[in-house]
Design a protein around this motif. Structure first.
Motif, mmCIF file in Angstrom:
data_model
loop_
_atom_site.group_PDB
_atom_site.id
_atom_site.type_symbol
_atom_site.label_atom_id
_atom_site.label_comp_id
_atom_site.label_asym_id
_atom_site.label_seq_id
_atom_site.Cartn_x
_atom_site.Cartn_y
_atom_site.Cartn_z
ATOM 1 N N THR A 57 0.817 -1.341 0.156
ATOM 2 C CA THR A 57 -0.105 0.002 -0.153
ATOM 3 C C THR A 57 0.681 0.977 -0.145
ATOM 4 O OG1 THR A 57 -1.597 -1.259 1.344
ATOM 5 C CG2 THR A 57 -1.923 1.156 1.250
ATOM 6 N N ALA A 60 2.266 1.683 -3.388
ATOM 7 C CA ALA A 60 1.563 2.096 -4.356
ATOM 8 C C ALA A 60 1.401 3.684 -4.404
ATOM 9 C CB ALA A 60 0.190 1.314 -4.267
ATOM 10 N N SER A 80 -8.486 -2.816 -13.264
ATOM 11 C CA SER A 80 -7.866 -2.837 -11.944
ATOM 12 C C SER A 80 -8.888 -2.977 -10.774
ATOM 13 C CB SER A 80 -7.238 -1.281 -11.511
ATOM 14 O OG SER A 80 -6.577 -1.276 -10.294
ATOM 15 N N GLU A 82 -8.219 -3.021 -7.422
ATOM 16 C CA GLU A 82 -7.547 -2.825 -6.080
ATOM 17 C C GLU A 82 -8.619 -2.219 -5.256
ATOM 18 O OE1 GLU A 82 -4.365 -0.146 -6.652
ATOM 19 O OE2 GLU A 82 -3.080 -1.517 -7.991
ATOM 20 N N THR A 84 -9.503 0.139 -3.054
ATOM 21 C CA THR A 84 -9.433 1.210 -2.596
ATOM 22 C C THR A 84 -10.880 1.793 -2.365
ATOM 23 O OG1 THR A 84 -7.473 1.422 -3.938
ATOM 24 C CG2 THR A 84 -8.407 3.684 -3.223
ATOM 25 N N VAL A 151 4.326 -2.949 -8.305
ATOM 26 C CA VAL A 151 2.898 -2.664 -8.056
ATOM 27 C C VAL A 151 2.299 -3.113 -9.220
ATOM 28 C CG1 VAL A 151 1.272 -1.127 -7.333
ATOM 29 C CG2 VAL A 151 3.391 -0.785 -6.296
ATOM 30 N N SER A 153 -1.100 -3.576 -11.840
ATOM 31 C CA SER A 153 -2.231 -2.885 -12.231
ATOM 32 C C SER A 153 -2.968 -3.366 -13.387
ATOM 33 C CB SER A 153 -2.074 -1.354 -12.644
ATOM 34 O OG SER A 153 -1.115 -1.398 -13.608
ATOM 35 N N ILE A 186 -3.924 -7.333 -8.150
ATOM 36 C CA ILE A 186 -4.862 -6.578 -8.228
ATOM 37 C C ILE A 186 -6.031 -6.728 -7.312
ATOM 38 C CG2 ILE A 186 -6.900 -6.297 -9.908
ATOM 39 C CD1 ILE A 186 -3.892 -5.825 -11.090
ATOM 40 N N TYR A 188 -5.596 -8.237 -4.154
ATOM 41 C CA TYR A 188 -5.331 -8.019 -2.676
ATOM 42 C C TYR A 188 -4.218 -6.585 -2.819
ATOM 43 C CZ TYR A 188 -7.055 -12.612 -2.128
ATOM 44 O OH TYR A 188 -8.048 -13.685 -2.206
ATOM 45 N N ASN A 189 -4.279 -5.666 -3.684
ATOM 46 C CA ASN A 189 -3.533 -4.356 -3.370
ATOM 47 C C ASN A 189 -2.102 -4.776 -2.797
ATOM 48 O OD1 ASN A 189 -3.232 -1.614 -3.736
ATOM 49 N ND2 ASN A 189 -4.006 -1.298 -1.705
ATOM 50 N N CYS A 190 -1.325 -5.720 -3.373
ATOM 51 C CA CYS A 190 -0.122 -5.964 -3.060
ATOM 52 C C CYS A 190 0.910 -6.136 -3.922
ATOM 53 C CB CYS A 190 0.204 -7.362 -2.014
ATOM 54 S SG CYS A 190 -0.488 -8.663 -3.170
#
Length: 205
Positions: A57, A60, A80, A82, A84, A151, A153, A186, A188-190
């Motif tokens: 995070t 990113a 994407s 992610e 958020t 990161v 995307s 994508i 798990y935003n890792c």
């Protein structure tokens, strides 16, 4: 003499009581040690998840702040997912891109998603949106599609050829047509968890 015997008997009872208390204390200490060990194991597992999500995070956010400073972005944007925080009203006017493709390509992408453990539980409407948004990209031999630690995307579906998956320089597997990859970053935003290089292939991005 009777009084002395009574005192000796009472003393023996006290000694036995103390022994029982000592045994109980030993049992409680053993149980406490076991619980401490379990807590440590759970803490280690929690630290592993935090080490993946929190740095990803932060990275990113840093990369997003410094993107395109003196450098042109060459990748086209794709789906994407992610996690958020968005206001759903802000997304109501968003129109997702649509790329025409053959029925065979549509079916390939759909089947690949349904075969993926992390994406198969998406709603059919979401799967259809992903299928519509994907477009073909061709990579030459030994091209690096995904680099570990970056990161992510984009998510990919293999259409033709093979790719090799490595982690920390160690080969994990080789994947062929009909496989999804790049989905973890994508969903798990890792950061990317592995490196994927081609052995001459065409993928849907």
């Amino acid at each position: 003499m009777g009084t002395l015997r009574d005192l000796q008997y009472a003393l023996q009872e006290k000694i036995e009581e103390l022994r029982q208390r000592d045994a109980l204390i030993d049992e409680l200490e053993l149980e406490l040690d076991q619980k401490d060990e379990l807590i440590q194991k759970l803490q280690n597992e929690l630290d592993k998840y935090r080490s993946v999500i929190r740095p990803a995070t932060q990275q990113a956010q840093q990369q997003s702040a410094g993107t395109l400073q003196g450098e042109q972005r060459t990748k086209r944007q794709a789906i994407s997912a992610e996690p958020t925080a968005f206001d759903i009203q802000d997304l109501s006017h968003v129109t997702l891109p649509f790329y025409p493709k053959s029925p065979q390509s549509k079916e390939l992408i759909k089947e690949a998603i349904l075969d993926n453990d992390f994406m198969k539980n998406l709603e059919l409407s979401q799967i259809q949106e992903i299928v519509d948004c994907m477009y073909p990209v061709e990579y030459g031999k030994d091209s690096c599609i995904i680099k570990e630690g970056d990161v992510g995307s984009l998510v990919y579906v293999m259409e033709d050829g093979k790719v090799e998956v490595t982690k920390e320089g160690v080969k994990l597997c080789t994947m062929g047509p009909g496989k999804v990859f790049g989905e973890l970053a994508i969903l798990y935003n890792c950061t990317r968890t592995a490196t994927v290089k081609t052995r001459m292939c065409i993928v849907k991005e």
